[in-house]
Write an enzyme that holds these catalytic residues in place. Structure first.
Site, PDB file in Angstrom:
ATOM      1  N   ASP A   1      -3.258   4.566  -2.264  1.00 14.95           N
ATOM      2  CA  ASP A   1      -4.409   5.013  -1.491  1.00 14.95           C
ATOM      3  C   ASP A   1      -4.857   6.407  -1.936  1.00 14.95           C
ATOM      4  O   ASP A   1      -4.027   7.326  -2.033  1.00 14.95           O
ATOM      5  CB  ASP A   1      -4.017   5.022  -0.009  1.00 14.95           C
ATOM      6  CG  ASP A   1      -5.177   5.277   0.911  1.00 14.95           C
ATOM      7  OD1 ASP A   1      -6.096   4.445   0.941  1.00 14.95           O
ATOM      8  OD2 ASP A   1      -5.165   6.310   1.618  1.00 14.95           O
TER       9      ASP A   1
ATOM     10  N   HIS B   1     -11.155  -3.844   2.483  1.00 12.22           N
ATOM     11  CA  HIS B   1     -11.135  -3.506   3.910  1.00 12.22           C
ATOM     12  C   HIS B   1     -12.059  -2.345   4.260  1.00 12.22           C
ATOM     13  O   HIS B   1     -12.322  -2.105   5.447  1.00 12.22           O
ATOM     14  CB  HIS B   1      -9.707  -3.155   4.338  1.00 12.22           C
ATOM     15  CG  HIS B   1      -9.156  -1.959   3.622  1.00 12.22           C
ATOM     16  ND1 HIS B   1      -8.809  -1.984   2.286  1.00 12.22           N
ATOM     17  CD2 HIS B   1      -8.919  -0.698   4.042  1.00 12.22           C
ATOM     18  CE1 HIS B   1      -8.376  -0.785   1.931  1.00 12.22           C
ATOM     19  NE2 HIS B   1      -8.425   0.009   2.978  1.00 12.22           N
ATOM     20  N   ASP B   2     -12.553  -1.611   3.253  1.00 12.59           N
ATOM     21  CA  ASP B   2     -13.435  -0.469   3.496  1.00 12.59           C
ATOM     22  C   ASP B   2     -14.896  -0.763   3.145  1.00 12.59           C
ATOM     23  O   ASP B   2     -15.755   0.110   3.296  1.00 12.59           O
ATOM     24  CB  ASP B   2     -12.996   0.742   2.659  1.00 12.59           C
ATOM     25  CG  ASP B   2     -11.758   1.415   3.207  1.00 12.59           C
ATOM     26  OD1 ASP B   2     -11.507   1.306   4.425  1.00 12.59           O
ATOM     27  OD2 ASP B   2     -11.023   2.050   2.420  1.00 12.59           O
TER      28      ASP B   2
ATOM     29  N   GLU C   1      -6.365   3.729  -6.045  1.00 12.96           N
ATOM     30  CA  GLU C   1      -7.688   3.866  -5.437  1.00 12.96           C
ATOM     31  C   GLU C   1      -8.180   5.278  -5.731  1.00 12.96           C
ATOM     32  O   GLU C   1      -7.532   6.256  -5.368  1.00 12.96           O
ATOM     33  CB  GLU C   1      -7.616   3.643  -3.927  1.00 12.96           C
ATOM     34  CG  GLU C   1      -8.985   3.724  -3.277  1.00 12.96           C
ATOM     35  CD  GLU C   1      -8.933   4.026  -1.790  1.00 12.96           C
ATOM     36  OE1 GLU C   1      -9.877   3.641  -1.095  1.00 12.96           O
ATOM     37  OE2 GLU C   1      -7.968   4.670  -1.331  1.00 12.96           O
TER      38      GLU C   1
ATOM     39  N   ASP D   1       0.845  -1.183   0.000  1.00 11.12           N
ATOM     40  CA  ASP D   1       0.000   0.000   0.000  1.00 11.12           C
ATOM     41  C   ASP D   1       0.887   1.243   0.000  1.00 11.12           C
ATOM     42  O   ASP D   1       1.829   1.328   0.796  1.00 11.12           O
ATOM     43  CB  ASP D   1      -0.901   0.023   1.230  1.00 11.12           C
ATOM     44  CG  ASP D   1      -2.366   0.192   0.878  1.00 11.12           C
ATOM     45  OD1 ASP D   1      -2.689   1.239   0.282  1.00 11.12           O
ATOM     46  OD2 ASP D   1      -3.166  -0.703   1.175  1.00 11.12           O
TER      47      ASP D   1
END
Length: 560
Positions: free
Chosen positions: A200, A330-331, A257, A99
């Site tokens: 991210d 994860h979100d 993302e 990440d």
């Protein structure tokens, strides 16, 4: 003929470190725990592991607030542990994607400590500082985690921007020195041997330098402001510079993302000749059911809307870019609870159906830990059982507005981020075999039934179905390269499409309903039907006329 890049043929598995596997009994997943489970991931057929942040962090936002980009969080282990993990992944023929969180850091990062020490600090412009206007914040933008996006600093009498938690100050990408430091950090990881980055909220890094106010919706104190930092004015310039200075020198996989990205922007980000990123995560399908209060409205959704969105991206990026394919992360809530049916009668079958629908498409599929065994959402009894900062801040705001408890908890059960973060369910022992201690977040109570051990002992499990889908992508060129064509666009129960490559055609049909459906696919002409994969083992169909689909049935047929 140009060789197909490895990431176009790959399937990615996302590990959320805190919740994956705890090796030392402190209740928190760690890197040695990941190493213990690499053979399991390899057995699934995975090519690439995407590791959510393991960097040193005060953990205000579960590791997405980074204090030191070149150190490992103590809870997760040491850099030696990480080096061993990387070595073990490579020895098994898999790759590792890290990440990359460079829209913001932790407020405990040495850059920010120096930046806030004085308005004349050499690192001052590493972050975004503004004076207040008429006794209020520089803009009326809202933080994504609630409240204002600006925090006042008494020491220097200015505000800093934080699009997320106030402990996550935004970096100032307008500063070329900051960019060079980020590029050096990226090279450090790539030189270590990591194989790429999931970036991210990377489309937030370029802000509109005018910093205008946004429009405040009735009942709100702050405005979204997103139109002034999503896909901002210099975003493509920054990404092309990153490619030129860093990524072009390595054989990497990159995925950005990008909340709020559309297909036309997606083409710009992923077109190979533009030299930016390999693929993006868009959120259009994740927004299904959003209402007046965004995801917290948790309204019903239509299959026709899902088909429209997926088809738009499949068609839009065909030959012009590359899609990432995902149902959850994860979100996001667990897909079998979101788009399938998580009651025990249909959970496994609908999980397989959803897997078929996604893995049949063109792009790189992502599997989120536990998805491959059909893990579900969780409904904890009270708000005290939850850990997610976004959920807790939203609950506090709604309570102050007088919203009923039951209504708030319904929204959290449906869309809260902790649905995805409950510990991985390895077996039916205490705490699902995740830890010998007390887990940082409670385990979903259904772990006695839904766990890895049960899945591996059942040849008809969701796990082995995912494994079959992943194997199919490795050996079938049409799955990788074929063009996509939607059938039955107005059908609210059945999602059907074809994939065509050269003279080969695949038909993928998925019943999203809990009732029997009958459909005809005679428009595809007189063809021989060969079943490739189905979640109804006992059925055979030899005709495209009057195909009967049981509840949540899915199949892939080759048509010749």
């Amino acid at each position: 003929m140009t060789q197909t890049p490895w990431w176009k043929k790959s399937v990615v598995y996302q590990i959320y470190p805190r919740s994956f596997n705890d090796s030392n009994g402190d209740g928190i997943g760690d890197i040695p725990g990941m190493i213990q489970k690499l053979d399991y991931i390899k057995e699934l057929g995975i090519d690439v592991i995407w590791l959510s942040p393991v960097y040193d962090s005060p953990n205000d936002d579960n590791g997405y607030d980074i204090r030191d980009y070149q150190a490992i969080m103590d809870e997760f282990g040491t850099m030696e542990d990480f080096d061993l993990l990387l070595q073990q992944i490579h020895e098994r023929g898999m790759k590792l994607v890290m990440d990359l969180v460079v829209n913001h850091t932790s407020d405990e990062h040495e850059w920010f400590i120096e930046s806030r020490s004085s308005a004349k600090s050499p690192k001052r412009d590493y972050y975004i500082w503004k004076k207040g206007i008429d006794g209020r914040e520089p803009t009326n933008w809202a933080s994504n985690f609630g409240g204002s996006a600006w925090e006042y600093d008494e020491n220097t009498e200015e505000y800093y921007l934080h699009l997320f938690s106030k402990k996550q100050p935004d970096l100032n990408w307008e500063n070329p020195l900051l960019r060079e430091d980020i590029y050096e950090m990226m090279k450090w990881w790539l030189d270590k041997g990591v194989d790429g980055f999931r970036m991210d909220v990377i489309n937030f890094i370029s802000k509109d330098q005018r910093y205008p106010d946004g429009e405040v919706k009735p009942g709100n104190k702050y405005a979204s402001g997103s139109s002034y930092f999503r896909n901002g004015p210099r975003i493509h310039e920054f990404l092309q510079e990153m490619y030129t200075k860093v990524l072009s020198h390595y054989d990497t996989m990159t995925v950005g993302e990008m909340p709020g990205v559309g297909v036309e922007e997606g083409k710009l980000y992923t077109a190979e000749e533009r030299k930016e990123l390999n693929m993006v995560f868009h959120f259009e399908h994740m927004g299904l059911g959003d209402g007046e209060h965004g995801k917290w409205s948790a309204l019903s959704w239509k299959l026709t809307d899902l088909k429209r969105i997926m088809t738009k991206w499949q068609k839009g990026l065909d030959q012009k870019g590359w899609n990432s394919l995902y149902w959850n992360n994860h979100d996001q809530p667990r897909v079998v609870s979101r788009f399938g049916n998580d009651n025990e009668k249909f959970r496994e079958k609908s999980a397989k159906m959803l897997a078929t629908c996604l893995h049949g498409m063109k792009g790189t599929p992502y599997v989120y830990q536990g998805e491959e065994i059909g893990m579900t959402n969780v409904a904890f009894p009270t708000i005290e059982d939850y850990e997610d900062i976004e959920t807790l801040n939203w609950y506090k705001e709604q309570k102050e507005k007088g919203i009923e408890e039951a209504e708030m908890m319904r929204a959290i059960y449906a869309r809260g981020r902790d649905n995805a973060r409950t510990p991985m369910q390895w077996n039916d022992s205490k705490h699902a075999g995740f830890t010998t201690g007390v887990p940082w977040l409670q385990v979903n109570p259904n772990y006695k039934r839904i766990n890895v051990t049960n899945s591996l002992n059942d040849p008809h499990s969701v796990f082995y179905y995912y494994k079959s889908l992943i194997e199919l992508r490795k050996k079938d060129e049409t799955i990788v390269h074929g063009s996509y064509h939607l059938l039955l666009p107005d059908d609210e129960d059945v999602y059907a499409y074809t994939r065509t490559y050269k003279d080969d055609m695949l038909l993928i049909v998925c019943n999203f309903s809990s009732s029997v459906q009958t459909r005809s696919f005679s428009e595809l002409g007189e063809r021989k039907v060969d079943r490739i994969l189905s979640n109804e083992d006992s059925k055979q169909t030899y005709s495209l006329e009057n195909v009967e689909l049981s509840p949540y049935e899915a199949f892939i047929y080759r048509l010749t």
